[in-house]
Scaffold this motif. Sequence first.
Motif, PDB file in Angstrom:
ATOM      1  N   HIS A   1      -6.132 -12.940   3.765  1.00  0.00           N
ATOM      2  CA  HIS A   1      -6.569 -12.681   5.147  1.00  0.00           C
ATOM      3  C   HIS A   1      -7.137 -11.269   5.316  1.00  0.00           C
ATOM      4  CE1 HIS A   1      -4.424 -16.407   5.981  1.00  0.00           C
ATOM      5  NE2 HIS A   1      -4.964 -16.407   7.183  1.00  0.00           N
ATOM      6  N   ASN A   2      -7.420 -10.606   4.187  1.00  0.00           N
ATOM      7  CA  ASN A   2      -8.112  -9.309   4.188  1.00  0.00           C
ATOM      8  C   ASN A   2      -7.368  -8.202   4.940  1.00  0.00           C
ATOM      9  OD1 ASN A   2     -10.428 -10.237   2.719  1.00  0.00           O
ATOM     10  ND2 ASN A   2     -11.116 -11.259   4.578  1.00  0.00           N
TER      11      ASN A   2
ATOM     12  N   VAL B   1      -6.588   0.020   4.863  1.00  0.00           N
ATOM     13  CA  VAL B   1      -7.152   1.239   4.277  1.00  0.00           C
ATOM     14  C   VAL B   1      -8.060   1.969   5.267  1.00  0.00           C
ATOM     15  CG1 VAL B   1      -6.999   0.373   1.904  1.00  0.00           C
ATOM     16  CG2 VAL B   1      -9.125   0.053   3.196  1.00  0.00           C
ATOM     17  N   THR B   2      -8.573   1.257   6.265  1.00  0.00           N
ATOM     18  CA  THR B   2      -9.411   1.929   7.269  1.00  0.00           C
ATOM     19  C   THR B   2      -8.580   2.813   8.182  1.00  0.00           C
ATOM     20  OG1 THR B   2      -9.260   0.143   8.930  1.00  0.00           O
ATOM     21  CG2 THR B   2     -10.994  -0.040   7.272  1.00  0.00           C
TER      22      THR B   2
ATOM     23  N   ALA C   1      -3.235  -4.846  -6.337  1.00  0.00           N
ATOM     24  CA  ALA C   1      -3.659  -3.580  -6.928  1.00  0.00           C
ATOM     25  C   ALA C   1      -5.148  -3.626  -7.284  1.00  0.00           C
ATOM     26  CB  ALA C   1      -2.827  -3.281  -8.176  1.00  0.00           C
ATOM     27  N   ALA C   2      -5.589  -4.763  -7.817  1.00  0.00           N
ATOM     28  CA  ALA C   2      -7.000  -4.921  -8.174  1.00  0.00           C
ATOM     29  C   ALA C   2      -7.885  -4.835  -6.931  1.00  0.00           C
ATOM     30  CB  ALA C   2      -7.215  -6.258  -8.881  1.00  0.00           C
ATOM     31  N   GLU C   3      -7.425  -5.449  -5.850  1.00  0.00           N
ATOM     32  CA  GLU C   3      -8.185  -5.405  -4.591  1.00  0.00           C
ATOM     33  C   GLU C   3      -8.236  -3.992  -4.036  1.00  0.00           C
ATOM     34  OE1 GLU C   3     -10.202  -6.946  -1.087  1.00  0.00           O
ATOM     35  OE2 GLU C   3     -10.003  -7.512  -3.194  1.00  0.00           O
ATOM     36  N   LEU C   4      -7.142  -3.265  -4.147  1.00  0.00           N
ATOM     37  CA  LEU C   4      -7.104  -1.887  -3.650  1.00  0.00           C
ATOM     38  C   LEU C   4      -8.140  -1.032  -4.374  1.00  0.00           C
ATOM     39  CD1 LEU C   4      -5.624   0.001  -1.672  1.00  0.00           C
ATOM     40  CD2 LEU C   4      -4.055   0.582  -3.526  1.00  0.00           C
TER      41      LEU C   4
ATOM     42  N   ILE D   1     -11.863  -2.084  -3.202  1.00  0.00           N
ATOM     43  CA  ILE D   1     -12.306  -1.689  -1.859  1.00  0.00           C
ATOM     44  C   ILE D   1     -12.307  -0.167  -1.664  1.00  0.00           C
ATOM     45  CG2 ILE D   1     -11.559  -3.862  -0.827  1.00  0.00           C
ATOM     46  CD1 ILE D   1      -9.068  -2.514   0.202  1.00  0.00           C
ATOM     47  N   GLY D   2     -12.089   0.571  -2.744  1.00  0.00           N
ATOM     48  CA  GLY D   2     -12.116   2.027  -2.648  1.00  0.00           C
ATOM     49  C   GLY D   2     -10.876   2.624  -2.020  1.00  0.00           C
ATOM     50  N   GLY D   3      -9.779   1.874  -2.049  1.00  0.00           N
ATOM     51  CA  GLY D   3      -8.553   2.337  -1.410  1.00  0.00           C
ATOM     52  C   GLY D   3      -7.882   3.493  -2.111  1.00  0.00           C
ATOM     53  N   LEU D   4      -8.043   3.585  -3.437  1.00  0.00           N
ATOM     54  CA  LEU D   4      -7.378   4.658  -4.179  1.00  0.00           C
ATOM     55  C   LEU D   4      -7.902   6.027  -3.749  1.00  0.00           C
ATOM     56  CD1 LEU D   4      -7.154   3.229  -7.812  1.00  0.00           C
ATOM     57  CD2 LEU D   4      -5.544   2.981  -5.913  1.00  0.00           C
ATOM     58  N   GLU D   5      -9.194   6.125  -3.527  1.00  0.00           N
ATOM     59  CA  GLU D   5      -9.773   7.398  -3.094  1.00  0.00           C
ATOM     60  C   GLU D   5      -9.228   7.811  -1.735  1.00  0.00           C
ATOM     61  OE1 GLU D   5     -14.166   9.524  -2.560  1.00  0.00           O
ATOM     62  OE2 GLU D   5     -13.999   7.407  -3.115  1.00  0.00           O
TER      63      GLU D   5
END
Length: 305
Positions: free
Chosen positions: A144-145, A151-152, A179-182, A185-189
């Motif tokens: 469900h994204n 992360v926003t 973890a792969a999705e994170l 979507i640029g979540g680690l940065e």
Amino acid sequence: MPSTSSYSSETLKFVCKGLLKFAIQQGKTEDHGRMYEEMDQEKKVFLENAFKSMTVDVMEELSQAISILENKSTSNSEKSNALNLIRDYIDNIDFANSFVKLGGTNILIECLRSDDENVRVTAINIVAEMSQNNAFCQQHFLEHNILKLLVTYLNGNEDLISSSLYAISALVRGFEPGAAELIAIGGLELVVNCLNTSFTRTFIKACFLISTLSTEYRLVRDEFVKLGAFEKLAKFLEVVTDFDVKIEALLRALLELAQSTKLEVDDELKGHIIKTLKTIISQNEKLPQCEEIVEYSNILLEKLT
């Protein structure tokens, strides 16, 4: 009172756990009436609520809360109350999964997007608590994204960022697709950027997430290193002369990142880290409360020299 057979096994387990806790605390006694009269008010309230909960059908409570949230005329205050009621139950995995099966996800997403901060933060905490060690909810929320939405919020105020870090951690820990999705979507940065905060609570949660994910996933650890997380953390490293939760969290994150084969530290920064670590060790090695700080410092020092 309805018979106990009219309730689900999950509901009865939930209630009996509270009653068992009370019974153990009180110990054995033959004079129950006298025991109740002499009981302090807090224990009386606990006992009365525990027995009252025998008449509560948790599934019905969750359904009613969902209905309140779905009602367009419901005020933000009423929404907060309904969400808090849901939160009372969903740390139980069975109830969390049942909430999803009752169709609660869509209205929860609406609350995650609410303009009211209390509603939004409470909804985020519900996502976190439903997802803890629960692969069913982790997968469901991923589909469900919700991770993309969370992360926003990593550039909001302290409560919003801290709650979002908590929920992101719950969604990806022990769940590789999360973890792969994170990463995708640029979540680690954005997590690394949270280290720039002036709020200690947010900084600690960011350190915790970095160290935890780096421990679980080598790929994530290497990505954090590429993003400069080690250097950024090292700049916040300072000497302490007593226990400091921020420095402990920072050292743990540094230590996990130092395991990466991708890490390259320039001589100037390495010299600063080594000098600081040696001072931390000498100042705190005899303090029992600083045992882990000293341990992390020693291991990191050995790694860098």
